[in-house]
Design a protein around this motif. Sequence first.
Motif, PDB file in Angstrom:
ATOM      1  N   ALA A  75      49.655  37.617  47.010  1.00 12.12           N
ATOM      2  CA  ALA A  75      48.601  37.810  46.001  1.00 12.12           C
ATOM      3  C   ALA A  75      47.193  37.787  46.606  1.00 12.12           C
ATOM      4  O   ALA A  75      46.207  37.850  45.884  1.00 12.12           O
ATOM      5  CB  ALA A  75      48.717  36.743  44.915  1.00 12.12           C
ATOM      6  N   THR A  76      47.104  37.730  47.939  1.00  8.82           N
ATOM      7  CA  THR A  76      45.806  37.678  48.617  1.00  8.82           C
ATOM      8  C   THR A  76      45.643  38.913  49.489  1.00  8.82           C
ATOM      9  O   THR A  76      46.548  39.282  50.237  1.00  8.82           O
ATOM     10  CB  THR A  76      45.710  36.405  49.480  1.00  8.82           C
ATOM     11  OG1 THR A  76      45.891  35.264  48.636  1.00  8.82           O
ATOM     12  CG2 THR A  76      44.349  36.299  50.157  1.00  8.82           C
ATOM     13  N   GLN A  99      35.034  48.725  42.548  1.00  6.27           N
ATOM     14  CA  GLN A  99      36.257  49.525  42.479  1.00  6.27           C
ATOM     15  C   GLN A  99      37.411  48.814  43.179  1.00  6.27           C
ATOM     16  O   GLN A  99      38.529  48.761  42.658  1.00  6.27           O
ATOM     17  CB  GLN A  99      36.030  50.898  43.109  1.00  6.27           C
ATOM     18  CG  GLN A  99      37.210  51.814  43.023  1.00  6.27           C
ATOM     19  CD  GLN A  99      37.541  52.218  41.599  1.00  6.27           C
ATOM     20  OE1 GLN A  99      36.671  52.686  40.878  1.00  6.27           O
ATOM     21  NE2 GLN A  99      38.778  52.033  41.186  1.00  6.27           N
ATOM     22  N   ALA A 100      37.157  48.272  44.359  1.00  3.95           N
ATOM     23  CA  ALA A 100      38.210  47.586  45.112  1.00  3.95           C
ATOM     24  C   ALA A 100      38.694  46.339  44.376  1.00  3.95           C
ATOM     25  O   ALA A 100      39.898  46.081  44.296  1.00  3.95           O
ATOM     26  CB  ALA A 100      37.712  47.218  46.507  1.00  3.95           C
ATOM     27  N   ILE A 101      37.781  45.571  43.830  1.00  3.93           N
ATOM     28  CA  ILE A 101      38.163  44.356  43.100  1.00  3.93           C
ATOM     29  C   ILE A 101      38.982  44.724  41.862  1.00  3.93           C
ATOM     30  O   ILE A 101      40.015  44.118  41.585  1.00  3.93           O
ATOM     31  CB  ILE A 101      36.920  43.518  42.747  1.00  3.93           C
ATOM     32  CG1 ILE A 101      36.345  42.900  44.025  1.00  3.93           C
ATOM     33  CG2 ILE A 101      37.249  42.444  41.705  1.00  3.93           C
ATOM     34  CD1 ILE A 101      34.951  42.309  43.874  1.00  3.93           C
ATOM     35  N   GLN A 107      46.529  45.544  40.530  1.00  4.71           N
ATOM     36  CA  GLN A 107      47.776  45.467  41.286  1.00  4.71           C
ATOM     37  C   GLN A 107      48.347  44.053  41.314  1.00  4.71           C
ATOM     38  O   GLN A 107      49.354  43.806  41.965  1.00  4.71           O
ATOM     39  CB  GLN A 107      47.569  45.972  42.714  1.00  4.71           C
ATOM     40  CG  GLN A 107      47.309  47.457  42.781  1.00  4.71           C
ATOM     41  CD  GLN A 107      47.014  47.923  44.199  1.00  4.71           C
ATOM     42  OE1 GLN A 107      46.637  47.156  45.071  1.00  4.71           O
ATOM     43  NE2 GLN A 107      47.194  49.218  44.428  1.00  4.71           N
ATOM     44  N   GLY A 108      47.705  43.121  40.602  1.00  5.97           N
ATOM     45  CA  GLY A 108      48.219  41.765  40.500  1.00  5.97           C
ATOM     46  C   GLY A 108      47.760  40.811  41.576  1.00  5.97           C
ATOM     47  O   GLY A 108      48.292  39.706  41.695  1.00  5.97           O
ATOM     48  N   SER A 159      41.302  37.097  39.737  1.00  2.00           N
ATOM     49  CA  SER A 159      42.112  37.100  38.528  1.00  2.00           C
ATOM     50  C   SER A 159      42.349  35.675  38.053  1.00  2.00           C
ATOM     51  O   SER A 159      42.132  34.720  38.804  1.00  2.00           O
ATOM     52  CB  SER A 159      43.466  37.778  38.775  1.00  2.00           C
ATOM     53  OG  SER A 159      44.283  36.961  39.584  1.00  2.00           O
ATOM     54  N   GLY A 160      42.821  35.547  36.834  1.00  2.00           N
ATOM     55  CA  GLY A 160      43.133  34.235  36.291  1.00  2.00           C
ATOM     56  C   GLY A 160      44.356  33.636  36.934  1.00  2.00           C
ATOM     57  O   GLY A 160      45.005  34.281  37.759  1.00  2.00           O
TER      58      GLY A 160
END
Length: 161
Positions: A75-76, A99-101, A107-108, A159-160
Amino acid sequence: MKIRAAHPADAGDIAALWNAMIRDTDATFTTQEKTIKGISAMIAERQGAFWVVEAGGVNGFVTYGPFRNGPGYAATVEHTIILGQQAQGRGAGRGLMRQAIAGARAQGHHVMVAAISGANPGAVAFHGKLGFTTVGQMPQVGRKGGKWLDLILMQKIISGP
């Protein structure tokens, strides 16, 4: 300026930007230049994770990929952003990073990492303005041009939980 997904046909322009940074700066520790073939393959591998900014041609790009191997790091992601002179100071970098973020979040992915040469204080300031925080500094882990270089690690939770 227009931000769009990178295409294999952009590989030559991307290589020119990336290789100028490799040859002419201490912003990266590598001395091995990128090939058009290698960048074309990277674009194909990183669908949804590679964008360019156009302003009279390709004048910058951002991409991200795995931070480290292994399922615990899935996830990193770690990113690379490079802007040509024509794109600097015009909001292109912020647009590419947004855009990248957004792409990484979609994509999770949970965290985006920036690994920045201590010889590039402008990149540290840029990332700080985007909400990245410094999480570590590794003194003298890089060497280029006969100089020891520090590595600054910055991250942003995107993300959360």
